[in-house]
Design an enzyme around this catalytic site. Structure first.
Site, short mmCIF file in Angstrom:
data_model
loop_
_atom_site.label_atom_id
_atom_site.label_comp_id
_atom_site.label_asym_id
_atom_site.label_seq_id
_atom_site.Cartn_x
_atom_site.Cartn_y
_atom_site.Cartn_z
N HIS A 35 0.85 -1.19 0.00
CA HIS A 35 0.00 0.00 0.00
C HIS A 35 0.88 1.24 0.00
CE1 HIS A 35 -2.53 -3.25 1.53
NE2 HIS A 35 -3.54 -2.60 1.03
N HIS A 75 -1.81 -1.21 7.12
CA HIS A 75 -1.47 -1.48 5.72
C HIS A 75 -0.41 -0.52 5.21
CE1 HIS A 75 -4.88 1.30 5.92
NE2 HIS A 75 -4.36 1.88 4.87
N ASP A 162 -9.37 6.18 7.98
CA ASP A 162 -10.83 6.10 7.95
C ASP A 162 -11.32 4.70 8.27
OD1 ASP A 162 -11.74 8.79 7.10
OD2 ASP A 162 -10.41 8.37 5.42
N HIS A 265 -4.61 4.06 -2.89
CA HIS A 265 -4.57 3.29 -1.65
C HIS A 265 -3.70 2.04 -1.78
CE1 HIS A 265 -6.28 1.50 2.08
NE2 HIS A 265 -6.12 0.37 1.41
N ARG A 360 -15.66 -19.81 38.46
CA ARG A 360 -15.51 -18.34 38.42
C ARG A 360 -15.30 -17.80 39.83
NH1 ARG A 360 -21.20 -15.44 38.60
NH2 ARG A 360 -22.50 -17.15 39.30
N SER A 387 -20.32 -11.00 37.88
CA SER A 387 -20.52 -12.31 37.27
C SER A 387 -19.21 -12.97 36.89
CB SER A 387 -21.39 -12.18 36.02
OG SER A 387 -22.65 -11.67 36.34
N GLU A 414 -16.51 -5.60 24.93
CA GLU A 414 -15.63 -6.78 25.00
C GLU A 414 -14.44 -6.64 24.05
OE1 GLU A 414 -18.86 -6.84 24.15
OE2 GLU A 414 -19.83 -7.56 25.98
N HIS A 476 -26.41 -16.87 24.96
CA HIS A 476 -25.39 -16.68 26.00
C HIS A 476 -24.64 -17.98 26.33
CE1 HIS A 476 -27.39 -12.89 26.28
NE2 HIS A 476 -26.74 -12.50 27.35
#
Lengths: 673, 673
Positions: A35, A75, A162, A265, A360, A387, A414, A476
């Site tokens: 590029h 790039h 961008d 580009h 956990r 949690s 996340e 979930h």
């Protein structure tokens, strides 16, 4: 653009920036790929940044208090390679530039942090750099608060395009950085209005200036080809307490026939157009040729930071030896010896107490032991602190008013969390861990993959790791996410069966220097299966015999995590029927695969039938162990999931999907025939 | 909030909204899990929307010209279940409400589109609903342009929470919707300032109003508990040509002791507090009890749209029979018979011409045949149109000035693209496909998983599917992504070997009604391996014998995509040495697994050694076929990747990583001993 006017206005600047442009053109032409346009468009910004602001010592690219320079628009890798070569980085030589994008070169298509010191992070997947940078800036703030600004006081600079700003992760990064008031984070937006498909306008009309302001950023708008404006903007950015975005209006592929077009580009390899561009630049030199005066000027820039570095070393020598030791240990990625003994003591206690506990919750207890010892941990969660059980009492929350806080409320982000954690790990001196539900591995994936590729030990705490989460239902409930992480090279996926294995997994995750860890932890309570204390970290072997057959060994049950206790229950039933059954706990397939063959054979001898038990899809690496890695080893079956889950209480779901001791017993008998 | 004042100001509205609040409290209490606060906070907005604006006929929840209502904040599922039950949806009965979150109930923890008509999409993973909604709104615009507004003229309404807006995908959705000027998209932001970890402010201070405005949205700010303000805002939103965001200041868990706290976000099950809330509402009724007058009022709302639907049916009957047929066919997900014959003709031509072509280029040629026949396709790419080869000449670009355009420049927004495509598929009458590089499966993953869970036939065109992409290097080279998609239930992963298989894969993807497809396509050119024309779609069997052993069958090579021609080359070498070798092309493991055992045995008989060849990790489902699904079948080996790739020309990488015919020959000989 009137290039002649630009050149005449500031010939010294022009020569330096043109060196970047022509190296880019030459390298891309030689590789016949790459590029060209972005480095050509941002050469002026980069030149001013490196010449007047960036604190670095080219000869010592890992000096801890250097400013960090992150090319989010990865790039445009020839921009960073040109800068490193020109300033005298010891790794990026002219030969490397000539070998751009070739096998074995340090000048890969996109910048790879592990190929050359001076490349702070691996970029290319868009938006990652700017999100990493948030982590770099957090790391700096935390360490400055901890060690004092005589030892830690540097900026994080980013060039983003961008593409970076259209990727959703950029919003997560911008929102988090604005909230945390990361004043030493400075982002240059390469506002060239061009993407691969055409003008930005085809797909986006977002007012980026207003967008950043809406998240509390300071914004400055400049002509990205005006050295004085660039300099003034950086000076201004340094004075604010908020992160700054400098919108740099620029021309992609400046001076080339493809300027301001999406062709610009990509790879500009036409020799005639290349020559024409060089002529327009007033650059009569051959391919890869940098006149001595220009190279010297750049090398002077590269050497400019040597004094600052020496001064820093003096200041560093003045802090307490304890602090020096802590700093050096954390930067080396070493853990204190105390950690091992503390983990051992915890294991011993657990083997005695035998609590019934979700892993956990076990993880939280382990962190309660770890965090006071490992002062470089930074914990957090994507809005699931209670949690994920990631917050221990002593950490404090990292906020503008509490830079010593070691816990981050990342918000419902996340992906941004995972990228920021990677940034902290790359910065050095920090061990980041952060939690979400395991199903949301999906959201964090781009950054989880990069942690593996970049060889950094980020720890992903993934709780609610199966249908065992119950009523929240299939959106979930992970079923394929163990497979996803296990399929990823250089990733350790730990699925501990109880608190002892959880402690062992954490020890391995925290002592790793170049492999990220995924901790797969339950929502639901589990009995202690490791009731006999062993000093040795058995999880380090990946799999081990938890309980051997009482009589003749006819079956081997291999299980992970919450299904190990089901295997133990099935074993009891089988033994009662006279079927000698071994139970193998396999908390980490990757580590088991790394053991020598003799050990693997000892754990999984040929002959007995084998049943794998995991509340997830079989494709997650099971067939290798069940069918026999050497082939023709055993008759085998699998108890697990082959569809998405459902919404119901956890116990009912285990029954509904047939992941039970009784189903295991039936499967063994069926295989025994 | 002064509940008494609210109640007295508008008792009829109050009673209807309170029915939602109390059903929510009762259902969550009965399930002992769920999220009470959000439905309680947004009950007023939902009541006004359903009562005064939403065009729907409860008895006919799939009426094509209904307004779409999307609960992006899916954890508040009791809001939609309450609305469906109260208005008389035939699927969500009071028994379903009582069985909230229980096994087999349609009232799952999060709303699942496939459990009850009236639930437009599956939400829960945050940000998905708002991103789906962009696709719903695009689908409406495209169909309105195509069929006229007498047949298609409806709104897409969304309720989104702070979680949705913090997720990065929301930015992608907002940016795209603003650019495309989707004026019939109206989003209510539940501005309650609460997340699970605490107040929003802990993690975010973004000014959402300014953020939306920066992306060209019309924004209205209201009190979310004022029925008149809600009504006025919706009226205003309908008048603008831009998408509208209505910021609704609301109180989570309104009227409960946990109001305005993060406790209020979760399950409010304390019986005493529940009773106190009902008392504060002035609601003396028992659990799950809705007074007859309130239920009647709601049912009248549910029946309100019956006339509009009848009028629509009359108007629909007036359009040409051809258009009616096209409309009904597309909504049924059927393809015209012409498609099959066109695909067959193309296959025949290709078998004769035997072009050497990248499968991404082959895909473009197939689309060139498909798109004129299948007028409901909407193509697109995340800013890689030329690389993904997704744009065919006839499509036209979808923009405000060209609503008949069938190609979307999604921008650098893989996640937003995938979610929007899901929205189009869910809307009905549209077959969306869209492209990116296969490595960026990672970015699109959350939506790809949901396509599978939701049982919709979205087509993900994933090009540059291996190290064969060359110089861009490991960040852009998928090695684990076939495994990721194959591990996902209800997903067909097609990796065609040449243009014939590409055409077959497209035919299967486009005729699927409830399974999404991932097309894994090469950057690099491939020879035609299917040189003998077969009318039958061999890819439909998942795997088949491409070339059988000439002499005694000693080896079976199983390969996919770009590695099939390597297998053919290896076969030639092995046969030359007298080693009879079968080549099995396996373009779709899932479809092969779905064949009967006799067929699978015929393709992969026990005995000969087996070598799998795929430029990806072995964990991607290979061991089942190599080691033998019944166990003890064959000695086996694998030629593929076990690490990340590297940056270099593609041919060199294949050599470097040992994915060659010679390596295959050696492996076969090694196994033969």
């Amino acid at each position: 653009m009137d290039l002649t006017a630009l050149r005449k206005a500031n010939p010294e600047h022009w020569a330096k920036a043109t060196a970047i442009r022509t190296l880019t053109l030459d390298a891309v032409a030689a590789a016949n790929s790459g590029h060209s346009g972005m480095p050509m468009g941002m050469a002026d910004v980069a030149t001013v940044l490196f010449e007047k602001h960036l604190k670095f010592d080219a000869a010592n690219p890992t000096w801890p208090d250097r400013d960090r320079f992150i090319l989010s628009a990865g790039h445009g890798s020839m921009l960073i390679y040109s800068l490193l070569y020109l300033t005298g980085n010891p790794h990026i030589t002219l030969d490397e530039i000539r070998n751009f994008r070739q096998l074995g070169a340090k000048t890969a298509g996109h910048p790879e942090n592990f190929l050359a010191e001076g490349i702070e992070t691996t970029t290319g997947p868009l938006g990652q750099g700017i999100a990493n940078a948030v982590g770099f800036a957090i790391a700096e703030e935390v360490q400055r608060a901890h060690y004092g600004k005589k030892v830690v006081d540097h900026y994080t600079y980013v060039i983003a395009g961008d593409g970076c700003l259209m990727e959703g992760v950029s919003q997560e990064a911008i929102g988090l950085a604005g909230r945390l008031e990361l004043g030493k984070l400075i982002v240059f937006w390469d506002d060239n209005n061009i993407t691969i498909d055409g003008t930005v306008d085809m797909a986006d009309r977002t007012d980026q200036v207003e967008r950043f302001r809406a998240s509390n950023w300071h914004v400055i708008e400049i002509d990205g080809h005006d050295p004085a404006a660039i300099d003034a903007a950086i000076i201004e950015a340094k004075t604010t307490d908020m992160p700054t975005m400098i919108a740099c209006e620029s021309h992609i592929a400046l001076g080339h026939a493809a300027q301001d077009t999406s062709k610009g580009h990509g790879a500009l390899t036409d020799q005639q157009q290349l020559e024409a561009a060089k002529e327009a630049y007033g650059w009569p030199h051959g391919a890869f040729e940098i006149p001595a005066d220009v190279k010297s000027a750049w090398e002077a820039i590269g050497a400019r930071g040597a004094d600052a570095r020496a001064a820093w070393e003096e200041r560093f020598a003045q802090i307490s030896e304890r602090k020096q030791g802590e700093f050096n240990r954390a930067y080396a990625g070493d853990t204190p010896k105390k950690l091992t003994s503390a983990i051992r003591a915890l294991k011993k206690q657990v083997s005695e107490d035998q609590p019934k506990l979700a892993t956990r919750a076990a993880s939280e207890k382990v962190l309660g032991v770890v965090n006071p010892i490992l002062t470089e941990t930074i914990g957090g969660s994507a809005d699931l602190s209670g949690s994920n059980n990631t917050k221990t009492a002593d950490l404090g929350v990292f906020l503008p008013e509490n830079r010593k806080g070691r816990y981050i409320h990342y918000g419902i982000r996340e992906h941004g969390m995972a990228s920021a954690m990677n940034g902290m790990a790359l910065h050095g001196g920090i061990r980041p861990y952060g939690g979400t539900f395991m199903a949301f591995t999906d959201y964090a994936r781009p950054a989880m993959r990069l942690a593996a590729l970049m060889k950094i030990p980020t720890v992903f705490v993934m709780t609610h790791d199966s249908i065992g989460l119950g009523e929240d239902g299939p959106t979930h409930q992970p079923v394929e996410h163990l497979a996803i992480s296990r399929a990823t090279p250089n990733t350790h996926v730990f699925r501990p069966a109880d608190m002892v294995e959880t402690a062992e997994a954490w020890e391995l995750a925290l002592t790793s220097k170049d492999t990220p860890a995924v901790l797969s932890l339950t929502r639901q309570g589990l009995p202690t299966v490791r009731s006999e204390h062993k000093t040795k970290n058995l999880t380090a072997q990946g799999a081990y015999v938890l309980a051997d057959a009482e009589g003749k060994r006819q079956a081997i049950l291999i299980a992970t995590g919450s299904e190990v206790s089901i295997a133990m229950e099935a074993k009891a039933k089988l033994e009662a029927e006279g079927i000698g059954t071994r139970v193998v706990s396999m908390p980490c397939m990757e580590l088991f695969a790394a053991q020598d063959e003799a050990y693997r054979k000892r754990v999984l001898p040929g002959g007995p039938v084998r049943v794998g038990i995991e509340a997830a899809v079989r494709l997650g690496g099971w067939d290798r162990w069940l069918l026999g890695e050497r082939g023709r080893e055993a008759k085998a079956g699998f108890i697990g999931m082959s569809s998405f889950g459902a919404s119901a209480p956890a116990g009912e779901l285990y029954e509904h999907f047939g992941i039970t001791a009784d189903a295991t017993v039936s499967k063994v008998k069926e295989l025994l025939g």
